[in-house]
Design an enzyme around this catalytic site. Structure first.
Site, PDB file in Angstrom:
ATOM      1  N   HIS A 132      17.222  36.972  21.652  1.00 13.46           N
ATOM      2  CA  HIS A 132      16.570  35.689  21.360  1.00 13.46           C
ATOM      3  C   HIS A 132      15.283  35.556  22.193  1.00 13.46           C
ATOM      4  CE1 HIS A 132      16.754  31.218  20.595  1.00 13.46           C
ATOM      5  NE2 HIS A 132      16.004  31.239  21.682  1.00 13.46           N
ATOM      6  N   GLU A 133      15.417  35.809  23.492  1.00 11.72           N
ATOM      7  CA  GLU A 133      14.261  35.690  24.392  1.00 11.72           C
ATOM      8  C   GLU A 133      13.223  36.780  24.108  1.00 11.72           C
ATOM      9  OE1 GLU A 133      13.786  33.117  26.102  1.00 11.72           O
ATOM     10  OE2 GLU A 133      15.798  32.303  25.892  1.00 11.72           O
TER      11      GLU A 133
ATOM     12  N   HIS B 178      11.006  35.711  21.273  1.00 11.24           N
ATOM     13  CA  HIS B 178       9.947  34.799  21.757  1.00 11.24           C
ATOM     14  C   HIS B 178       8.836  35.615  22.425  1.00 11.24           C
ATOM     15  CE1 HIS B 178      11.872  30.937  21.247  1.00 11.24           C
ATOM     16  NE2 HIS B 178      12.885  31.216  22.029  1.00 11.24           N
TER      17      HIS B 178
ATOM     18  N   ASP C 290      13.691  25.113  22.177  1.00 14.98           N
ATOM     19  CA  ASP C 290      12.643  25.547  21.248  1.00 14.98           C
ATOM     20  C   ASP C 290      12.286  24.431  20.271  1.00 14.98           C
ATOM     21  OD1 ASP C 290      12.838  28.036  22.451  1.00 14.98           O
ATOM     22  OD2 ASP C 290      14.399  28.672  21.067  1.00 14.98           O
TER      23      ASP C 290
END
Ligand code: ZN
Length: 361
Positions: A67-68, A71, A161
């Site tokens: 997930h990170e 980003h 987010d």
């Protein structure tokens, strides 16, 4: 002891784990091993149960990392420097130098994380139909976790987010500062609602609400501060009448200076060059006859006069310093303190209300 350790590098981004993660890892393995399907593996025979619980716990961190990473990779495309990904007890965070301010770019960076989680969730859900009870149980849990991760992150409140996504929509129509203010208000309202709901249904929600409330306010505070202080330079607001100390002076002499000038810290200068800082904290437990050079802090962070006032304040907050010497070619030309900057901010805000504008502000 170091608080975090490096795990590995992926796409040139280093992934670090905070030690608090080890506690969570143990806790997760235990929870999975005693919870029945689909949220755990208590129904399986012992060797499978342990192996599955352990694999699942590790997989959760992998989900957060992906997930990170998502980003980070999108942010890097927009020229944002990514210092690394840190995994800790509450999840993960991509350490970026600064988020892009252009609404479309902020949106792309913010949506990238939840999009990755949804993608992984959907693939896992498909894999959970494999006719094998062990694999099926694992992928079901993995799918649930990734989808929950996506939904939680889409809550429209900072620091999630969703808060950034909301701001990027608003910022298309108004200033960045105003968009932040509104997004923060939405986040706070949501937090209050969540807390009330939590009182009746789930105490965990109260904790999350508190986290959301503080996150919203912090983001707002930072952006508004940058809006006001970001346009000024350290050189314009620093104190130029600096009181110096030399390494050979005694601690008792510094104590006298503290009372006389009421500054809480002084640069230590030797032959015109900055060699350290001495603050109230350094002399609290020091012998009054000790040399300044023996008790001063040598870990000194300095700024140049052309650095923005906001940048200086950020450095002080991050490193926990109350003041920074302003240095040109090793010589101290001024000093800027956190309380000075907070006062400057108040003055500028008042002047702005009065309609007064200085050329560079
Ligand atoms: Zn995210």
């Amino acid at each position: 002891m170091r608080a975090s350790f490096k795990l590995f590098r992926i796409f040139g981004i280093s992934v670090e784990a905070h030690i608090s993660l080890l506690i969570l890892l143990g806790l997760l393995v235990y929870i999975f091993s005693v919870t029945p399907t689909p949220y755990g593996f208590a129904d399986f025979p012992t060797p499978y149960r342990i192996a599955l619980s352990f694999t699942a716990a590790i997989s959760l961190f992998i989900s957060i990392m992906l997930h990170e990473l998502s980003h980070s990779l999108v942010a890097r495309r927009y020229g944002v420097k990514v210092r690394g990904i840190m995994l800790f007890i509450f999840g993960g965070v991509a350490m970026m130098e600064k988020m892009p301010k252009k609404p479309s770019e902020e949106f792309a960076v913010a949506i990238a994380g939840p999009a990755a989680s949804v993608g992984i969730g959907v693939i896992s859900l498909a894999l959970s139909t494999i006719p094998n009870t062990v694999l099926s149980a694992f992928f079901t849990l993995f799918a649930y976790f990734n989808i929950i991760l996506a939904i939680f992150n889409l809550i429209p409140a900072f620091p999630m987010d969703g808060g950034r996504i909301l701001r990027s929509f608003l910022a298309e129509r108004m200033s960045y500062a105003r968009a932040t203010k509104i997004a923060a208000e939405v986040g706070r309202a949501l937090a209050v609602f969540m807390a009330i709901f939590g009182i009746f249904y789930n105490p965990w929600l109260i904790l999350i609400a508190l986290f959301v409330y503080m996150g919203a306010s912090e983001e707002e505070r930072l952006v508004l501060l940058e809006n006001v202080l970001g346009k000024g330079k350290v050189g314009d607001v620093m104190t130029t009448d600096v009181k110096f100390v030399t390494p050979d002076m005694k601690v008792s002499e510094v104590t006298e200076m503290l009372l006389k000038y009421k500054h809480l810290g002084y640069p230590v200068v030797d032959n015109g060059k900055l060699v350290g800082m001495i603050t109230l904290k350094d002399i609290i437990n020091a012998d009054p006859d000790a040399r300044v050079g023996d008790v001063m802090s040598r870990d000194v962070v300095t700024v140049r006069p052309e650095v923005s006032a906001f940048e200086a304040l950020k450095i002080m907050s991050e490193r926990g310093f109350g003041r920074l010497p302003v240095v040109v070619d090793g010589r101290v030309v001024g000093i800027v303190s956190r309380s000075d900057l907070v006062r400057v901010k108040e003055i500028l805000e008042t002047l702005e209300v009065m309609g007064w504008k200085k050329r560079s502000w």
